[in-house]
Design a protein around this motif. Structure first.
Motif, PDB file in Angstrom:
ATOM      1  N   GLN A 282     -97.291 -38.505  37.312  1.00  0.00           N
ATOM      2  CA  GLN A 282     -96.854 -37.438  38.218  1.00  0.00           C
ATOM      3  C   GLN A 282     -95.568 -36.788  37.718  1.00  0.00           C
ATOM      4  O   GLN A 282     -95.410 -35.563  37.792  1.00  0.00           O
ATOM      5  N   VAL A 283     -94.649 -37.601  37.197  1.00  0.00           N
ATOM      6  CA  VAL A 283     -93.411 -37.048  36.650  1.00  0.00           C
ATOM      7  C   VAL A 283     -93.710 -36.155  35.455  1.00  0.00           C
ATOM      8  O   VAL A 283     -93.146 -35.060  35.303  1.00  0.00           O
ATOM      9  N   PHE A 284     -94.635 -36.620  34.591  1.00  0.00           N
ATOM     10  CA  PHE A 284     -95.019 -35.824  33.424  1.00  0.00           C
ATOM     11  C   PHE A 284     -95.601 -34.479  33.863  1.00  0.00           C
ATOM     12  O   PHE A 284     -95.244 -33.423  33.323  1.00  0.00           O
ATOM     13  N   LEU A 285     -96.506 -34.501  34.846  1.00  0.00           N
ATOM     14  CA  LEU A 285     -97.136 -33.262  35.305  1.00  0.00           C
ATOM     15  C   LEU A 285     -96.112 -32.318  35.927  1.00  0.00           C
ATOM     16  O   LEU A 285     -96.166 -31.098  35.713  1.00  0.00           O
ATOM     17  N   ARG A 286     -95.177 -32.862  36.700  1.00  0.00           N
ATOM     18  CA  ARG A 286     -94.165 -32.019  37.329  1.00  0.00           C
ATOM     19  C   ARG A 286     -93.309 -31.328  36.278  1.00  0.00           C
ATOM     20  O   ARG A 286     -93.016 -30.134  36.384  1.00  0.00           O
ATOM     21  N   ARG A 287     -92.912 -32.066  35.267  1.00  0.00           N
ATOM     22  CA  ARG A 287     -92.093 -31.466  34.214  1.00  0.00           C
ATOM     23  C   ARG A 287     -92.880 -30.430  33.427  1.00  0.00           C
ATOM     24  O   ARG A 287     -92.370 -29.356  33.092  1.00  0.00           O
ATOM     25  N   PHE A 288     -94.131 -30.771  33.094  1.00  0.00           N
ATOM     26  CA  PHE A 288     -94.928 -29.867  32.276  1.00  0.00           C
ATOM     27  C   PHE A 288     -95.228 -28.572  33.028  1.00  0.00           C
ATOM     28  O   PHE A 288     -95.173 -27.484  32.451  1.00  0.00           O
ATOM     29  N   LEU A 289     -95.544 -28.680  34.323  1.00  0.00           N
ATOM     30  CA  LEU A 289     -95.880 -27.486  35.100  1.00  0.00           C
ATOM     31  C   LEU A 289     -94.682 -26.565  35.298  1.00  0.00           C
ATOM     32  O   LEU A 289     -94.853 -25.379  35.592  1.00  0.00           O
ATOM     33  N   ARG A 290     -93.472 -27.089  35.141  1.00  0.00           N
ATOM     34  CA  ARG A 290     -92.290 -26.236  35.233  1.00  0.00           C
ATOM     35  C   ARG A 290     -92.154 -25.327  34.013  1.00  0.00           C
ATOM     36  O   ARG A 290     -91.467 -24.318  34.064  1.00  0.00           O
ATOM     37  N   HIS A 291     -92.777 -25.736  32.902  1.00  0.00           N
ATOM     38  CA  HIS A 291     -92.719 -24.954  31.669  1.00  0.00           C
ATOM     39  C   HIS A 291     -93.852 -23.922  31.709  1.00  0.00           C
ATOM     40  O   HIS A 291     -94.963 -24.170  31.264  1.00  0.00           O
ATOM     41  N   ARG A 292     -93.554 -22.749  32.261  1.00  0.00           N
ATOM     42  CA  ARG A 292     -94.606 -21.765  32.522  1.00  0.00           C
ATOM     43  C   ARG A 292     -95.271 -21.278  31.236  1.00  0.00           C
ATOM     44  O   ARG A 292     -96.476 -21.047  31.211  1.00  0.00           O
ATOM     45  N   PHE A 293     -94.496 -21.097  30.180  1.00  0.00           N
ATOM     46  CA  PHE A 293     -95.090 -20.650  28.925  1.00  0.00           C
ATOM     47  C   PHE A 293     -96.043 -21.704  28.367  1.00  0.00           C
ATOM     48  O   PHE A 293     -97.080 -21.357  27.788  1.00  0.00           O
ATOM     49  N   ALA A 294     -95.698 -22.976  28.539  1.00  0.00           N
ATOM     50  CA  ALA A 294     -96.588 -24.041  28.062  1.00  0.00           C
ATOM     51  C   ALA A 294     -97.880 -24.077  28.862  1.00  0.00           C
ATOM     52  O   ALA A 294     -98.965 -24.265  28.298  1.00  0.00           O
ATOM     53  N   VAL A 295     -97.782 -23.897  30.168  1.00  0.00           N
ATOM     54  CA  VAL A 295     -98.979 -23.883  31.013  1.00  0.00           C
ATOM     55  C   VAL A 295     -99.869 -22.695  30.655  1.00  0.00           C
ATOM     56  O   VAL A 295    -101.095 -22.833  30.519  1.00  0.00           O
ATOM     57  N   ALA A 296     -99.249 -21.518  30.490  1.00  0.00           N
ATOM     58  CA  ALA A 296    -100.023 -20.337  30.112  1.00  0.00           C
ATOM     59  C   ALA A 296    -100.656 -20.515  28.733  1.00  0.00           C
ATOM     60  O   ALA A 296    -101.809 -20.113  28.508  1.00  0.00           O
ATOM     61  N   SER A 297     -99.923 -21.143  27.816  1.00  0.00           N
ATOM     62  CA  SER A 297    -100.454 -21.390  26.471  1.00  0.00           C
ATOM     63  C   SER A 297    -101.629 -22.342  26.519  1.00  0.00           C
ATOM     64  O   SER A 297    -102.632 -22.145  25.816  1.00  0.00           O
ATOM     65  N   LEU A 298    -101.521 -23.382  27.340  1.00  0.00           N
ATOM     66  CA  LEU A 298    -102.629 -24.321  27.472  1.00  0.00           C
ATOM     67  C   LEU A 298    -103.866 -23.626  28.025  1.00  0.00           C
ATOM     68  O   LEU A 298    -104.988 -23.835  27.535  1.00  0.00           O
ATOM     69  N   GLY A 299    -103.681 -22.773  29.028  1.00  0.00           N
ATOM     70  CA  GLY A 299    -104.810 -22.025  29.573  1.00  0.00           C
ATOM     71  C   GLY A 299    -105.444 -21.111  28.538  1.00  0.00           C
ATOM     72  O   GLY A 299    -106.675 -21.018  28.434  1.00  0.00           O
ATOM     73  N   PHE A 300    -104.603 -20.431  27.750  1.00  0.00           N
ATOM     74  CA  PHE A 300    -105.123 -19.551  26.705  1.00  0.00           C
ATOM     75  C   PHE A 300    -105.907 -20.338  25.659  1.00  0.00           C
ATOM     76  O   PHE A 300    -106.995 -19.919  25.233  1.00  0.00           O
ATOM     77  N   LEU A 301    -105.387 -21.492  25.236  1.00  0.00           N
ATOM     78  CA  LEU A 301    -106.053 -22.286  24.205  1.00  0.00           C
ATOM     79  C   LEU A 301    -107.367 -22.872  24.716  1.00  0.00           C
ATOM     80  O   LEU A 301    -108.356 -22.931  23.972  1.00  0.00           O
ATOM     81  N   VAL A 302    -107.376 -23.303  25.962  1.00  0.00           N
ATOM     82  CA  VAL A 302    -108.623 -23.821  26.534  1.00  0.00           C
ATOM     83  C   VAL A 302    -109.663 -22.710  26.605  1.00  0.00           C
ATOM     84  O   VAL A 302    -110.835 -22.907  26.254  1.00  0.00           O
ATOM     85  N   LEU A 303    -109.252 -21.522  27.055  1.00  0.00           N
ATOM     86  CA  LEU A 303    -110.176 -20.389  27.127  1.00  0.00           C
ATOM     87  C   LEU A 303    -110.688 -20.012  25.739  1.00  0.00           C
ATOM     88  O   LEU A 303    -111.894 -19.765  25.544  1.00  0.00           O
ATOM     89  N   LEU A 304    -109.789 -20.001  24.760  1.00  0.00           N
ATOM     90  CA  LEU A 304    -110.190 -19.668  23.388  1.00  0.00           C
ATOM     91  C   LEU A 304    -111.164 -20.697  22.839  1.00  0.00           C
ATOM     92  O   LEU A 304    -112.162 -20.337  22.186  1.00  0.00           O
ATOM     93  N   ALA A 305    -110.897 -21.979  23.102  1.00  0.00           N
ATOM     94  CA  ALA A 305    -111.797 -23.031  22.625  1.00  0.00           C
ATOM     95  C   ALA A 305    -113.172 -22.918  23.275  1.00  0.00           C
ATOM     96  O   ALA A 305    -114.198 -23.087  22.604  1.00  0.00           O
ATOM     97  N   LEU A 306    -113.214 -22.624  24.575  1.00  0.00           N
ATOM     98  CA  LEU A 306    -114.500 -22.488  25.265  1.00  0.00           C
ATOM     99  C   LEU A 306    -115.282 -21.285  24.745  1.00  0.00           C
ATOM    100  O   LEU A 306    -116.500 -21.369  24.524  1.00  0.00           O
ATOM    101  N   LEU A 307    -114.603 -20.168  24.557  1.00  0.00           N
ATOM    102  CA  LEU A 307    -115.277 -18.985  24.038  1.00  0.00           C
ATOM    103  C   LEU A 307    -115.786 -19.210  22.619  1.00  0.00           C
ATOM    104  O   LEU A 307    -116.894 -18.787  22.264  1.00  0.00           O
ATOM    105  N   SER A 308    -114.975 -19.889  21.799  1.00  0.00           N
ATOM    106  CA  SER A 308    -115.398 -20.168  20.429  1.00  0.00           C
ATOM    107  C   SER A 308    -116.601 -21.102  20.416  1.00  0.00           C
ATOM    108  O   SER A 308    -117.544 -20.914  19.635  1.00  0.00           O
ATOM    109  N   ALA A 309    -116.579 -22.116  21.286  1.00  0.00           N
ATOM    110  CA  ALA A 309    -117.714 -23.033  21.358  1.00  0.00           C
ATOM    111  C   ALA A 309    -118.967 -22.333  21.843  1.00  0.00           C
ATOM    112  O   ALA A 309    -120.091 -22.736  21.496  1.00  0.00           O
ATOM    113  N   ALA A 310    -118.789 -21.274  22.646  1.00  0.00           N
ATOM    114  CA  ALA A 310    -119.935 -20.536  23.186  1.00  0.00           C
ATOM    115  C   ALA A 310    -120.396 -19.408  22.272  1.00  0.00           C
ATOM    116  O   ALA A 310    -121.183 -18.558  22.700  1.00  0.00           O
ATOM    117  N   ALA A 311    -119.929 -19.388  21.029  1.00  0.00           N
ATOM    118  CA  ALA A 311    -120.298 -18.315  20.107  1.00  0.00           C
ATOM    119  C   ALA A 311    -121.804 -18.160  19.946  1.00  0.00           C
ATOM    120  O   ALA A 311    -122.316 -17.026  19.962  1.00  0.00           O
TER     121      ALA A 311
END
Length: 323
Positions: A29-58
């Protein structure tokens, strides 16, 4: 075993996080709280997950559009976006969107596989050097310094042009489409482990002086068991951070090699060789260079932001008051 039944080598992050949280929050829970405060990291993770899903769906996108990403159609070369080709076609009439997605598969696989391979090599060398010390430590660290001193890009260029058939590989395997992926992953992992090795060595030197390691030694535990069970779980955080931060650099390095014609070989697409093919068309069809270049830029930046977020979230010294 400690008084409450916990293993002495349990990760220190859990204890420090629980202490900082007053016992009300778990380490996760402490890890998640700290990570979610880093907005650029959260947005980057979302972008990378979306990119990976789209690439896998080629393949699905290819079937949905009714196109073949490798089919040459010179009559439809450099076409603008259309319902059948949402991003247009390249200089050979191939669908740009489909090739970008397949190129994403290659670039992400190369980045992840080479980063994990580098992390494994660096972890093995670093934890061995840090735990045993002495002449072995000096030898491994001088070897590491020697690899760091090598000019990486010229070295990779030289190794990339080695004829694999001279190394004993069968002709059909040496000339296969996917062999260039394995070659790039192997070459980058071969020279990219130095940062992880030095980080793990430093962390191991600190860990082996702790009481739980000394207790394990007093109980007769072997060196490999102490390194694997007691030390490695406590040094995994810098390994994760260093590996994540290295992925962006590896993708960029693969793109440079492919741009020079020494990386992923056509017809297998990668963002780097797509840039190579587009460089002569920069005035006629600039978007053919913009698309892969923009994806390389965004992916590298996203992995760097993600690494920064993980570093903040996994650093036990970054615990703030009130957590």
């Amino acid at each position: 075993m400690s008084r409450d039944g916990e293993t002495p080598g349990a990760p220190l992050l859990a204890a420090e996080a629980a202490l900082a949280a007053g016992g009300s929050l778990t380490a996760r829970q402490v890890f998640l709280r700290r990570f979610l405060r880093h907005r650029f990291a959260v947005a980057s993770l979302g972008f990378l997950v979306l990119l990976a899903l789209l690439s896998a769906a080629a393949p699905l996108v290819e079937a949905w559009l009714g196109v073949d990403g490798n089919l040459v159609d010179l009559f439809n070369a450099k076409q603008p976006p259309s319902p059948q080709h949402p991003l247009g076609t390249d200089e050979l009439g191939r669908d740009t969107l489909v090739r970008l997605l397949y190129g994403g598969q290659v670039s992400l696989v190369v980045g992840l596989a080479a980063a994990v391979g580098s992390a494994i090599i660096g972890t093995l060398l670093g934890i061995t050097a840090g735990y045993y010390g002495g002449r072995l430590d000096a030898l491994l660290m001088r070897f590491t310094d020697g690899v760091i001193a090598l000019p990486i890009l010229p070295l990779l260029i030289i190794l990339a042009v080695v004829d694999l058939t001279k190394l004993g590989l069968p002709q059909d395997l040496a000339n296969s489409e996917t062999i260039s992926i394995y070659r790039i992953v192997f070459l980058i992992a071969l020279v990219g482990w130095t940062t992880v090795a030095r980080l793990v060595r430093g962390a191991t030197l600190s860990m082996k002086a702790r009481e739980f390691v000394r207790a394990a030694e007093a109980l007769g535990a072997s060196g490999p068991r102490i390194m694997l069970v007691h030390i490695l779980p406590n040094v995994v955080s810098p390994i994760i951070v260093a590996t994540t931060l290295s992925i962006g650099g590896i993708i960029l390095l693969e793109s440079v090699l492919s741009f020079l014609g020494l990386g992923i070989q056509p017809p297998l697409p990668s963002w780097g060789n797509m840039l190579t093919n587009a460089q002569e068309l920069i005035w006629d069809a600039p978007v053919l260079a913009i698309y892969p270049g923009l994806l390389i830029f965004l992916t590298v930046i996203a992995f760097n932001f993600l690494g920064d977020g993980l570093q903040d979230a996994l650093d036990p010294r970054a615990i703030q008051e009130g957590e």
